[in-house]
Design a protein around this motif. Structure first.
Motif, PDB file in Angstrom:
ATOM      1  N   SER A  62     -62.271 -47.886   5.194  1.00  0.00           N
ATOM      2  CA  SER A  62     -62.297 -49.287   4.748  1.00  0.00           C
ATOM      3  C   SER A  62     -63.438 -50.087   5.412  1.00  0.00           C
ATOM      4  O   SER A  62     -63.540 -49.906   6.431  1.00  0.00           O
ATOM      5  N   THR A  94     -60.236 -55.331   8.285  1.00  0.00           N
ATOM      6  CA  THR A  94     -59.700 -55.790   7.227  1.00  0.00           C
ATOM      7  C   THR A  94     -58.256 -55.719   7.150  1.00  0.00           C
ATOM      8  O   THR A  94     -57.861 -55.536   8.414  1.00  0.00           O
ATOM      9  N   SER A  95     -57.608 -55.841   6.330  1.00  0.00           N
ATOM     10  CA  SER A  95     -56.084 -55.777   6.212  1.00  0.00           C
ATOM     11  C   SER A  95     -55.498 -54.260   6.184  1.00  0.00           C
ATOM     12  O   SER A  95     -54.140 -53.910   5.852  1.00  0.00           O
ATOM     13  N   ASP A 130     -56.243 -45.697  -3.545  1.00  0.00           N
ATOM     14  CA  ASP A 130     -57.077 -46.795  -2.934  1.00  0.00           C
ATOM     15  C   ASP A 130     -56.078 -47.796  -2.145  1.00  0.00           C
ATOM     16  O   ASP A 130     -54.755 -47.574  -2.383  1.00  0.00           O
ATOM     17  N   LEU A 131     -56.767 -48.066  -1.262  1.00  0.00           N
ATOM     18  CA  LEU A 131     -55.756 -49.164  -0.213  1.00  0.00           C
ATOM     19  C   LEU A 131     -56.242 -50.372  -0.685  1.00  0.00           C
ATOM     20  O   LEU A 131     -57.208 -50.798  -1.232  1.00  0.00           O
ATOM     21  N   SER A 132     -55.544 -51.367  -0.209  1.00  0.00           N
ATOM     22  CA  SER A 132     -55.834 -52.836  -0.184  1.00  0.00           C
ATOM     23  C   SER A 132     -57.035 -53.196   0.226  1.00  0.00           C
ATOM     24  O   SER A 132     -57.414 -52.499   1.242  1.00  0.00           O
ATOM     25  N   ASP A 133     -57.697 -54.379  -0.246  1.00  0.00           N
ATOM     26  CA  ASP A 133     -58.896 -54.596   0.181  1.00  0.00           C
ATOM     27  C   ASP A 133     -60.125 -53.784   0.289  1.00  0.00           C
ATOM     28  O   ASP A 133     -60.993 -53.815   0.909  1.00  0.00           O
ATOM     29  N   GLN A 165     -48.087 -48.519   2.386  1.00  0.00           N
ATOM     30  CA  GLN A 165     -48.021 -47.646   1.096  1.00  0.00           C
ATOM     31  C   GLN A 165     -47.701 -46.087   1.460  1.00  0.00           C
ATOM     32  O   GLN A 165     -46.893 -45.438   0.811  1.00  0.00           O
ATOM     33  N   ASP A 217     -51.408 -49.015   5.343  1.00  0.00           N
ATOM     34  CA  ASP A 217     -51.140 -50.197   4.531  1.00  0.00           C
ATOM     35  C   ASP A 217     -49.869 -50.234   3.747  1.00  0.00           C
ATOM     36  O   ASP A 217     -50.019 -50.773   2.657  1.00  0.00           O
TER      37      ASP A 217
END
Length: 376
Positions: free
Chosen positions: A138, A220-221, A114-117, A244, A242
């Motif tokens: 996303s 998004t971010s 998973d990624l943020s947001d 990551q 991201d």
């Protein structure tokens, strides 16, 4: 009639690390050059012409009640041998539909994380070729990185996820497989990105993939940050996703490093390769997860079939990152090279838009293993 097994069913077996026994009936030279591999895969090679009269040459190597998957180049010869095995009393025989030609094209998606947001990143594993591509999604949008030419797979996946492909990104000009990036962008109305220094001879319009010009997926971010990382090609550009993940293209693999010779520039680019691996990447966080564009060895497939590693761990265990002497490194990456990929010059020309082979010819051009790594 023997039962059939699809490439998807075979891929699931390999990714789930199931015991898999394959009888490959291609000629030995073809088998030695390229075969089905996996952590729990056993392969027996017995050329088709040795089995025309009887399956006796292999019956002693197989148990009558064990599952056997018969494979040939296109699925015809293997079907006949599978039928003969059944007639001989084997009870669990399958013919691989489409043979090695179909296996070469199969793409299997695996979720990386998973990624943020709320976003996610997926790895598409081309088990028959060792190619890895990526799907970053996303907020209703997606970017596909290092797409293979089977663009319909990504389009179908985007449809299933309810997202629109906005970007197709190549980390470099590929030499071992035909890129689907430009076609994917055209089909989806997206933007095709390619490093400018790899695009000197391309015949089409593209957006320059360059450090300092981030790509935002889904407004998004989720940030895709290009990092100039030459060495495999002059323009090779990695992507930090991201904060990551580090998509390394063909610069760094889990068990090896990229080769600098596929444009005939090994001596010129070896310094760039060393600088990227020993300086630029060294400045990055050890906690970034490396996601390469290829893998060369079945043991690189991890849990669930994904290919990845923590950057800091690779500096501890990847032999290509532990050669302190510069001359020794130069020798390793210019002399210790496997054969060049099949039809790599025509593949590069295709990816430049200079030639447009028919679909069947493109399939033939790609037959065989990937050979983008230095053999340590």
């Amino acid at each position: 009639m023997s039962k059939t097994l699809s490439t998807k069913e075979l891929a699931k077996k390999i990714i789930n690390d199931e015991q898999t026994l394959i009888l490959d009936v291609r000629n030995t030279d073809e088998f030695d050059d390229w075969k089905i591999e996996g952590g729990n895969v056993e392969v027996i090679n017995e050329p088709y012409f040795n089995l025309l009269d009887s399956v006796d040459p292999v019956s002693g190597k197989l148990q009558k009640d064990q599952e056997v998957i018969v494979v040939c180049a296109k699925g015809g010869s293997s079907e006949m041998i599978a039928d003969m095995l059944e007639e001989d009393g084997f009870t669990d025989v399958y013919n691989l539909e489409g043979g090695m030609k179909a296996w070469s094209e199969h793409l299997e998606p695996v979720k990386i994380g998973d990624l943020s947001d709320g976003g996610s990143i997926y790895q598409f594993i081309r088990l028959g070729k060792g190619c890895l591509s990526y799907f970053i999604e996303s907020n209703g949008e997606a970017a596909v990185v290092d797409a293979n030419r089977m663009t319909d797979v990504y389009e179908k996946f985007a449809e299933e996820k309810g997202v629109q492909i906005k970007y197709a990104i190549d980390t470099h000009l590929h030499a071992d497989h035909i890129s689907g990036g430009r076609e994917l962008a055209e089909r989806t109305g997206g933007v095709y990105y390619l490093p400018e220094k790899d695009a000197a001879e391309v015949t089409f319009e593209y957006a320059a993939l360059q450090e300092g010009s981030d790509i935002h997926v889904g407004n998004t971010s989720i940030n895709v940050q290009p990092l100039y990382s030459p060495g495999h090609t002059l323009g090779s550009t990695s992507l930090i996703v991201d904060n990551q993940y580090l998509l390394t293209g063909d610069i760094l693999f889990v068990k090896s490093i990229g080769r600098p010779d596929l444009a005939g520039k090994a001596e010129d680019w070896v310094g760039d390769l060393r600088d990227t691996l020993y300086s630029r990447y060294k400045e990055l966080s050890d906690d970034l997860i490396v996601l390469p564009a290829h893998y060369s060895f079945a043991e690189e497939l991890g849990k669930g079939g994904s290919v990845s590693a923590r950057l800091g761990d690779l500096y501890q265990r990847n032999a290509g990152l532990k050669v302190e002497d510069e001359n020794e490194f130069r020798k390793m990456v210019t002399e210790n090279l496997p054969p060049q990929p099949n039809a790599y010059e025509d593949i590069r020309k295709t990816n430049m838009g200079k030639i447009t082979p028919e679909t069947e010819e493109q399939k033939e051009m790609e037959i065989g293993p990937n050979r983008c790594a230095v053999e340590g």
